[in-house]
Motif scaffolding. Structure first.
Motif, PDB file in Angstrom:
ATOM      1  N   GLN A   1       0.846  -1.186   0.000  1.00 11.29           N
ATOM      2  CA  GLN A   1       0.000   0.000   0.000  1.00 11.29           C
ATOM      3  C   GLN A   1       0.882   1.236   0.000  1.00 11.29           C
ATOM      4  O   GLN A   1       1.844   1.326   0.752  1.00 11.29           O
TER       5      GLN A   1
ATOM      6  N   GLN B   1       2.266   5.074   0.520  1.00 12.11           N
ATOM      7  CA  GLN B   1       2.270   5.972   1.661  1.00 12.11           C
ATOM      8  C   GLN B   1       3.026   7.240   1.322  1.00 12.11           C
ATOM      9  O   GLN B   1       4.063   7.196   0.636  1.00 12.11           O
TER      10      GLN B   1
ATOM     11  N   SER C   1      -5.032   5.976  -9.715  1.00  9.82           N
ATOM     12  CA  SER C   1      -4.622   5.557  -8.376  1.00  9.82           C
ATOM     13  C   SER C   1      -4.111   6.786  -7.637  1.00  9.82           C
ATOM     14  O   SER C   1      -3.255   7.514  -8.159  1.00  9.82           O
TER      15      SER C   1
ATOM     16  N   TYR D   1      -2.878   8.712  -3.826  1.00  7.87           N
ATOM     17  CA  TYR D   1      -2.460   8.669  -2.428  1.00  7.87           C
ATOM     18  C   TYR D   1      -2.357  10.100  -1.899  1.00  7.87           C
ATOM     19  O   TYR D   1      -1.959  11.009  -2.629  1.00  7.87           O
TER      20      TYR D   1
END
Length: 117
Positions: free
Chosen positions: A1, A3, A104, A106
């Motif tokens: 995942q 970060q 995608s 983050y």
């Protein structure tokens, strides 16, 4: 995942400078467009600056153009924001964001910047 972790925020007097950093991990950093956003209480998060995957295209908001500089180091998986001639209106929580062509996304947790005398 993936970060993102921001650092470098703090309190500075008007006219001063700060350098924000954003460390990335867990995703292919050089495939992602990186950007800095900021947010103050009661307002929507606003785009400050963005940089393309290899730095060839850079955009700034009118509010920071000429005072802030965004850069990235793909080898170190780092994003930076050099902020000069800071004004009280620059006070906000600053967030870094990563986004790929496949959407995608983050976000970091944010770092507080306060410009006050």
């Amino acid at each position: 995942q993936g970060q993102l972790v921001e650092s470098g925020g703090g309190t500075v007097q008007p006219g001063g400078s700060l350098r924000l950093s954003c460390a990335a991990a867990g995703f292919p950093f050089d495939y992602y467009v990186m950007s800095w956003y900021r947010q103050t209480p009661g307002k929507e998060r606003e785009l400050v600056a963005a940089i393309s995957t290899h730095g060839g295209t850079i955009n700034y908001s009118e509010a920071v153009k000429g005072r802030f500089t965004i850069s990235r180091d793909n080898a170190k998986k780092m994003l930076y924001l050099e902020m000069n001639s800071l004004k009280p209106g620059d006070t906000a929580i600053y967030y870094c964001k990563a986004q790929s062509e496949e959407a995608s996304t983050y976000w970091g947790q944010g770092t507080q910047v306060t410009v006050s005398s």
